[in-house]
Design a protein around this motif. Structure first.
Motif, short mmCIF file in Angstrom:
data_model
loop_
_atom_site.label_atom_id
_atom_site.label_comp_id
_atom_site.label_asym_id
_atom_site.label_seq_id
_atom_site.Cartn_x
_atom_site.Cartn_y
_atom_site.Cartn_z
N LYS A 1 0.92 -1.06 0.05
CA LYS A 1 -0.06 0.15 0.10
C LYS A 1 0.92 1.15 0.04
CE LYS A 1 -3.50 2.50 2.62
NZ LYS A 1 -4.32 2.49 3.63
N ILE A 2 0.82 2.09 -1.20
CA ILE A 2 1.79 3.24 -1.39
C ILE A 2 0.82 4.41 -1.20
CG2 ILE A 2 3.33 4.30 -2.78
CD1 ILE A 2 3.51 1.54 -4.18
N VAL A 3 1.18 5.34 -0.29
CA VAL A 3 0.43 6.57 -0.45
C VAL A 3 1.67 7.77 -0.79
CG1 VAL A 3 -0.69 8.34 1.21
CG2 VAL A 3 -0.72 5.86 1.69
N ILE A 4 1.05 8.55 -1.80
CA ILE A 4 1.80 9.58 -2.52
C ILE A 4 1.21 10.76 -2.58
CG2 ILE A 4 3.11 10.31 -4.59
CD1 ILE A 4 3.41 7.42 -5.39
N LYS A 5 1.66 11.85 -1.86
CA LYS A 5 1.01 13.18 -1.98
C LYS A 5 1.35 13.85 -3.08
CE LYS A 5 0.16 17.22 0.78
NZ LYS A 5 -0.21 17.56 2.28
N VAL A 6 0.38 14.44 -3.78
CA VAL A 6 0.51 15.21 -5.12
C VAL A 6 0.04 16.56 -5.26
CG1 VAL A 6 -0.10 14.88 -7.64
CG2 VAL A 6 0.12 12.78 -6.18
N GLN A 7 0.42 17.39 -5.61
CA GLN A 7 0.06 19.02 -5.73
C GLN A 7 -0.97 18.93 -6.88
OE1 GLN A 7 2.99 21.61 -6.53
NE2 GLN A 7 1.68 23.32 -6.49
N VAL A 8 -2.14 19.05 -6.31
CA VAL A 8 -3.36 19.24 -7.36
C VAL A 8 -4.06 20.19 -7.05
CG1 VAL A 8 -3.60 16.53 -7.71
CG2 VAL A 8 -4.94 17.46 -5.71
N VAL A 9 -4.31 20.84 -8.26
CA VAL A 9 -5.26 22.08 -7.92
C VAL A 9 -6.59 21.86 -8.49
CG1 VAL A 9 -5.24 24.40 -8.96
CG2 VAL A 9 -3.17 23.28 -8.63
N ARG B 1 -6.55 15.60 -10.56
CA ARG B 1 -6.85 14.56 -9.88
C ARG B 1 -6.76 13.23 -10.80
NH1 ARG B 1 -9.49 18.34 -6.78
NH2 ARG B 1 -8.82 18.75 -4.62
N THR B 2 -7.93 13.46 -11.62
CA THR B 2 -8.03 12.45 -12.63
C THR B 2 -6.93 11.92 -13.76
OG1 THR B 2 -8.99 14.09 -14.06
CG2 THR B 2 -10.59 12.17 -13.18
N LYS B 3 -5.97 12.95 -13.55
CA LYS B 3 -4.75 12.56 -14.50
C LYS B 3 -3.67 11.80 -13.71
CE LYS B 3 -1.62 15.21 -17.40
NZ LYS B 3 -0.86 16.55 -17.76
N LEU C 1 -8.31 8.14 -3.92
CA LEU C 1 -7.73 9.36 -3.47
C LEU C 1 -8.09 9.49 -2.09
CD1 LEU C 1 -8.82 11.79 -6.42
CD2 LEU C 1 -6.56 11.38 -5.67
N GLU C 2 -7.34 9.95 -1.34
CA GLU C 2 -7.63 10.09 0.17
C GLU C 2 -7.14 11.42 0.62
OE1 GLU C 2 -6.11 6.66 2.47
OE2 GLU C 2 -7.53 5.54 1.72
N VAL D 1 -2.71 10.14 -3.28
CA VAL D 1 -3.09 9.15 -4.21
C VAL D 1 -2.40 7.61 -3.51
CG1 VAL D 1 -2.78 7.94 -6.35
CG2 VAL D 1 -2.69 10.19 -6.38
N VAL D 2 -3.44 6.87 -3.12
CA VAL D 2 -3.38 5.49 -2.69
C VAL D 2 -3.27 4.41 -3.65
CG1 VAL D 2 -4.17 4.00 -0.93
CG2 VAL D 2 -4.56 6.57 -0.51
N VAL D 3 -2.08 3.76 -3.73
CA VAL D 3 -2.02 2.50 -4.84
C VAL D 3 -1.75 1.32 -4.02
CG1 VAL D 3 -0.44 1.97 -6.61
CG2 VAL D 3 -0.97 4.39 -6.22
N ILE D 4 -2.49 0.39 -4.19
CA ILE D 4 -2.44 -1.00 -3.92
C ILE D 4 -2.00 -1.87 -5.10
CG2 ILE D 4 -3.53 -2.88 -2.45
CD1 ILE D 4 -5.43 -0.88 -1.02
N GLY D 5 -0.99 -2.62 -4.83
CA GLY D 5 -0.59 -3.73 -5.87
C GLY D 5 0.61 -4.50 -5.73
N ASN D 6 0.95 -5.39 -6.45
CA ASN D 6 2.13 -6.18 -6.10
C ASN D 6 3.44 -5.67 -7.01
OD1 ASN D 6 0.61 -8.13 -4.73
ND2 ASN D 6 -0.13 -9.26 -6.67
#
Length: 137
Positions: free
Chosen positions: A4-12, A17-19, A35-36, A43-48
């Motif tokens: 589970k990866i959480v990345i903070k992105v600068q979104v306006v 957000r969709t991009k 999105l959280e 951006v919360v990403v879950i994967g292998n």
């Protein structure tokens, strides 16, 4: 190993957000993206076996500033098998089958007539006696 990866992105805006979601979903090994956060900027990403640095770099290039907040291993939740075994044999009267719930109440369309046979139509051309350049169908 599921991560589970959480990345903070600068979104306006919503477009950013969709991009960011599309870029994260296109990465290799990603199972789900969400999105959280209070400002919906994480951006919360879950994967292998997701390459975190590659994902962060691509978000930086295409969206804006991005930073890694956390990377943690996702452990599967234990399933209560004892309850399942007891409930398999018993069925309550109030329970409905899942098949019944998903069915459409309308009956399927039925056609009682046979399909029409294809018969080519014959077209005759006739010349107009008063105007020889005109043809009449």
């Amino acid at each position: 190993m599921k991560q589970k990866i959480v990345i903070k992105v600068q979104v306006v805006c919503d477009k950013c957000r969709t991009k960011a979601l599309k870029i994260a979903a296109a990465a290799d090994g990603v199972a789900s993206v969400a999105l959280e956060g209070p400002e919906r900027d994480q951006v919360v990403v879950i994967g292998n076996e997701v390459d975190v640095s590659c994902l962060t770099n691509s978000l930086r290039k295409k969206v804006g500033h991005a930073s890694i907040v956390s990377v943690e291993e996702v452990k599967p939740k234990p399933k209560p098998e004892e309850k399942k075994k007891e409930d398999d044999g018993k069925k309550k009267d109030g329970d409905k089958d899942k098949k019944d719930e998903n069915k459409c109440p309308c009956p399927p369309p039925m056609c009682t007539c046979p399909p029409p046979c294809y018969q080519p139509q014959l077209v005759f051309y006739d010349r107009d006696p008063y105007n020889p350049t005109c043809t009449i169908m």
